[in-house]
Design an enzyme around this catalytic site. Sequence first.
Site, PDB file in Angstrom:
ATOM      1  N   GLU A 128       1.095  -1.169  -0.149  1.00  6.05           N
ATOM      2  CA  GLU A 128       0.074   0.079   0.042  1.00  6.05           C
ATOM      3  C   GLU A 128       0.807   1.295  -0.022  1.00  6.05           C
ATOM      4  OE1 GLU A 128      -3.621   1.841   2.691  1.00  6.05           O
ATOM      5  OE2 GLU A 128      -2.032   1.582   3.680  1.00  6.05           O
ATOM      6  N   TRP A 173      -8.112  -1.984  -0.201  1.00  8.97           N
ATOM      7  CA  TRP A 173      -9.015  -0.747  -0.553  1.00  8.97           C
ATOM      8  C   TRP A 173     -10.311  -1.467  -1.575  1.00  8.97           C
ATOM      9  CZ3 TRP A 173      -9.063   4.584  -0.078  1.00  8.97           C
ATOM     10  CH2 TRP A 173      -7.835   4.835   1.071  1.00  8.97           C
ATOM     11  N   TYR A 194      -4.452   9.504  -1.797  1.00 13.65           N
ATOM     12  CA  TYR A 194      -3.268   9.934  -1.533  1.00 13.65           C
ATOM     13  C   TYR A 194      -2.279   9.974  -2.292  1.00 13.65           C
ATOM     14  CZ  TYR A 194      -5.576   8.524   3.137  1.00 13.65           C
ATOM     15  OH  TYR A 194      -6.478   8.500   4.377  1.00 13.65           O
ATOM     16  N   CYS A 211      -7.940  10.130   5.386  1.00 17.96           N
ATOM     17  CA  CYS A 211      -7.914  10.040   7.172  1.00 17.96           C
ATOM     18  C   CYS A 211      -6.633  10.607   7.762  1.00 17.96           C
ATOM     19  CB  CYS A 211      -8.335   8.372   7.530  1.00 17.96           C
ATOM     20  SG  CYS A 211     -10.045   7.760   7.126  1.00 17.96           S
ATOM     21  N   ARG A 264      -7.038  12.778  11.173  1.00 14.43           N
ATOM     22  CA  ARG A 264      -8.241  13.349  11.599  1.00 14.43           C
ATOM     23  C   ARG A 264      -9.200  12.264  11.816  1.00 14.43           C
ATOM     24  NH1 ARG A 264     -12.544  11.927   8.382  1.00 14.43           N
ATOM     25  NH2 ARG A 264     -12.119  10.992   6.149  1.00 14.43           N
ATOM     26  N   ASP A 306      -9.622   4.742  12.783  1.00 15.59           N
ATOM     27  CA  ASP A 306     -10.263   3.261  13.193  1.00 15.59           C
ATOM     28  C   ASP A 306      -9.256   2.568  13.995  1.00 15.59           C
ATOM     29  OD1 ASP A 306     -10.839   0.691  13.260  1.00 15.59           O
ATOM     30  OD2 ASP A 306     -11.679   0.657  11.236  1.00 15.59           O
TER      31      ASP A 306
END
Length: 318
Positions: free
Chosen positions: A62, A84, A148, A200, A220, A223
């Site tokens: 990733e 994803w 990203y 995130c 921000r 999880d």
Amino acid sequence: MVKGEQAYINLCKYILQSGTKKEDRTNTGTYSVFGQQMRFDLSEGFPILTTKKVPFKLVASELLWFIKGDTNIRYLLENKNNIWNEWAFEKWVDSNEYTGPDMTNFGNRSQQDPEFNKLYQSQMDLFKEKVLTDNDFARKFGDLGSVYGKQWRQWKTSQNETIDQLKEVIESIRTNPDSRRHIVSAWNPEDIPTMALPPCHTLFQFYVADGKLSCQLYQRSADVFLGVPFNIASYALLTHLIAHECNLEVGEFVHTLGDAHIYTNHIEQVNMQLGRDRRSLPKLVINKEKDSIFDFELTDFELINYNPHPSIKAPIAV
């Protein structure tokens, strides 16, 4: 500073004890706290959890996907990385081109209804096959928008130019290590509507002192059970790679969290994890023959002496 993964363990305990019950856009529900921070001394070992197995190859593939500036899940699927899939799959099943069974709220339904889960898995397998084999389909439904990798490598300006933030921050670390502007941002308000999931982990900053490179991430939304272990390992790996390219040692990874939450359907799994003993952190070995982070492949990284407890599965909230 607490040792190893104890900062993560402490965060989990704090959320369970003091978290506020909140609703969320996935309709799952969370226990949430705001404004937390964890610190990891990267010289002590690579900060990947040992109280449950975190698949390092998925973390690494990733990160390489981000570094390449890629936003299409085909690269991830080619490397057997499925983390994803749900966001791309959602775009397909919500489109006019989807003609299969109703997949509304597939994330929760697949966990609650075994018969529906069979349908869901068959449709997901079909989706993955089409992304891997059909170029037009992959372009249309495999792409996640300006997520990203796009922001890191091709930030869009008002002058219709692009900024390679990652390349520029590496050059800045090399040429002006004392700068307070070693920053990469993924939060681009103009592009939020075109993203499958708004970022995130929104911004990270590097800091050089005493020949060591440290990194602070602002996240921000966190999880804590499923996502944060990946984020810790991913940004620790990124720090190692950039330190290697800039001929620096590694310092700290500082993880600052906005809304840090545990989903209500992860409570049992978190408690299982908290009941396990911590083990020694592994060591990261990087192929020193490569100088640039843009040249690395999956085979260039290895974790030595990673001996975690077994993985713990939990549903992902989409």
